[in-house]
Each structure stands twice: as C-alpha cells, then as structure tokens.
Design a protein around this motif. Structure first.
Motif, PDB file in Angstrom:
ATOM      1  N   VAL A   9       9.984 -25.448  52.508  1.00 41.67           N
ATOM      2  CA  VAL A   9      10.356 -25.395  53.921  1.00 41.67           C
ATOM      3  C   VAL A   9       9.211 -26.034  54.690  1.00 41.67           C
ATOM      4  O   VAL A   9       8.079 -25.536  54.668  1.00 41.67           O
ATOM      5  CB  VAL A   9      10.602 -23.951  54.392  1.00 41.67           C
ATOM      6  CG1 VAL A   9      10.849 -23.929  55.904  1.00 41.67           C
ATOM      7  CG2 VAL A   9      11.785 -23.343  53.662  1.00 41.67           C
ATOM      8  N   GLY A  10       9.504 -27.172  55.304  1.00 38.68           N
ATOM      9  CA  GLY A  10       8.500 -27.867  56.094  1.00 38.68           C
ATOM     10  C   GLY A  10       8.616 -27.508  57.558  1.00 38.68           C
ATOM     11  O   GLY A  10       9.406 -26.630  57.953  1.00 38.68           O
ATOM     12  N   THR A  11       7.833 -28.206  58.380  1.00 31.17           N
ATOM     13  CA  THR A  11       7.791 -27.925  59.811  1.00 31.17           C
ATOM     14  C   THR A  11       7.877 -29.217  60.602  1.00 31.17           C
ATOM     15  O   THR A  11       7.255 -30.220  60.224  1.00 31.17           O
ATOM     16  CB  THR A  11       6.470 -27.205  60.180  1.00 31.17           C
ATOM     17  OG1 THR A  11       6.308 -26.055  59.362  1.00 31.17           O
ATOM     18  CG2 THR A  11       6.473 -26.773  61.637  1.00 31.17           C
ATOM     19  N   VAL A  12       8.646 -29.200  61.673  1.00 28.37           N
ATOM     20  CA  VAL A  12       8.687 -30.339  62.587  1.00 28.37           C
ATOM     21  C   VAL A  12       7.393 -30.336  63.399  1.00 28.37           C
ATOM     22  O   VAL A  12       7.065 -29.351  64.062  1.00 28.37           O
ATOM     23  CB  VAL A  12       9.902 -30.262  63.531  1.00 28.37           C
ATOM     24  CG1 VAL A  12       9.880 -31.416  64.528  1.00 28.37           C
ATOM     25  CG2 VAL A  12      11.200 -30.255  62.738  1.00 28.37           C
ATOM     26  N   VAL A  13       6.667 -31.437  63.335  1.00 31.03           N
ATOM     27  CA  VAL A  13       5.403 -31.562  64.069  1.00 31.03           C
ATOM     28  C   VAL A  13       5.648 -32.161  65.444  1.00 31.03           C
ATOM     29  O   VAL A  13       5.110 -31.695  66.450  1.00 31.03           O
ATOM     30  CB  VAL A  13       4.396 -32.429  63.279  1.00 31.03           C
ATOM     31  CG1 VAL A  13       3.124 -32.661  64.094  1.00 31.03           C
ATOM     32  CG2 VAL A  13       4.075 -31.787  61.941  1.00 31.03           C
ATOM     33  N   ALA A  14       6.471 -33.215  65.490  1.00 29.37           N
ATOM     34  CA  ALA A  14       6.736 -33.876  66.772  1.00 29.37           C
ATOM     35  C   ALA A  14       8.086 -34.571  66.725  1.00 29.37           C
ATOM     36  O   ALA A  14       8.566 -34.952  65.657  1.00 29.37           O
ATOM     37  CB  ALA A  14       5.635 -34.892  67.084  1.00 29.37           C
TER      38      ALA A  14
END
Length: 199
Positions: A9-14
C-alpha cells in the motif's frame, strides 16, 4: 500484465492537475529496480513510470480518459493506494490475468465483518454484470478476488485477514468507490461468440 496480488500500500505524495494529471506516489517496494517506462498498477490502473528517484518515489502521467473512468481523478495527497509491478514472464501467477485496464467504477454497498474475514457487497455498472460469475475472478482496486455470489447489479467477495491487512480494501466504507476490472477472458468469449452469430 498484472496478477492482482498487491505488493504494498503506497501513498499519494502529490497531484498536479495543471496538464491533465501527474501523480507522484511513494512505494519503496515497487520502485526497487524500477526504470522509466516500466508499468505499475495504481489501484488497479496500469500507469507508466515517467520518473523515479532512489527514495521510493515515482511519477506517472494520467490521461483524461483514465481520470474519467477510474477513481484516480479523486485522489488527493496522503491517500493510500494499492501498488503492484507488472508480472515477469518467469514469475508466479498467483492471482489471475489482470490488464490494469479498468472497466468501470463500482461502489461498496455493505460490509459484514466475520470472525476472521469480511464479506463485501459491491454495486457495479449493469453493463459489466454479465462478465461477473460466481466463483469467477474480478479485480477490485487492483486486488484479485473470487466472486462469492452475483446479483442483477451487485456481487459479493470475501476478504481474508491478509487482504484486509495488506490492501486498502480493509479500509473501505459503504459508499466508497472502487475500480473494477472484469475477467478479460469473458469479454473475448463474448466477442467471439458475437462474431460467430453474425456470419
């Protein structure tokens, strides 16, 4: 090609919407050894890596068609996303054949917690319902799942503890949208049978 077995599970940075959309995402597992031009599935959407650094961050451009037909248009910084690298030809196919071409957006109707798993009821566009079969495969936000039952415009899936812990599906609440990809084999069979009928 993907398998629907989420690696992390990754994360939206921008999110840059100045020209359609450019997503910057963090995923240290999927960026290990990644090169520009490689494919990574983001919530079940096949995206091409346009740049990557050594810090587990990569960027991908998103076309207007993709924004219209998937949940990616609603992503904001901080949002969790399911990530999977394209499967290698010599790798294991633990899920099912997943193209990363989302067919439509569904909606979580209900969630029933069990002793060790959760049962989910998902509404899907009616035009996709014919491709979903009990005990068949479906991809929900990039996760390969087995269909437990089918209704006119809904279907059910059950999530084991590993899926609940290792994907974003454990966080879904009724009303949340999900990306859906039906089994590509079913679509080809329909196309072939339709062609036979027109001869």
């Amino acid at each position: 090609m993907f398998t629907g077995i989420v690696e992390e599970v990754g994360t939206v940075v921008a999110v840059d919407r100045s020209q359609d959309a450019r997503l910057t995402l963090r995923g240290p597992v999927v960026t290990d050894g990644v090169r520009d031009g490689d494919s990574i599935a983001v919530d079940g959407v096949c995206l091409t890596v346009t740049s990557s650094g050594g810090d587990g961050v990569f960027t991908a451009d998103v076309m207007p068609e993709t924004l219209r037909r998937t949940t990616l248009g609603g992503l904001e910084p901080g949002a969790p996303v399911n990530l999977e690298r394209a499967v290698r030809a010599d790798g294991r196919l633990d899920g099912h054949l997943v193209q990363g071409h989302v067919d439509g957006v569904g909606e979580l109707v209900s969630r029933t917690p069990g002793a060790r798993w959760d049962d989910l009821e998902i509404r899907l566009p009616r035009e996709l319902a014919r491709y979903v079969a009990e005990k068949g495969s479906v991809t929900v936000s990039g996760v390969s799942l087995t269909v437990t039952h089918v209704g006119d415009d809904t279907f059910g899936v059950s999530l084991i503890p590993t899926t609940l812990d290792a994907t974003t599906l454990g966080r879904l609440r009724p009303g949340d949208p999900v990306n859906l990809e039906v089994d590509v084999v079913a679509k080809y069979v329909e196309r072939l049978l339709g062609s036979e009928g027109r001869r």
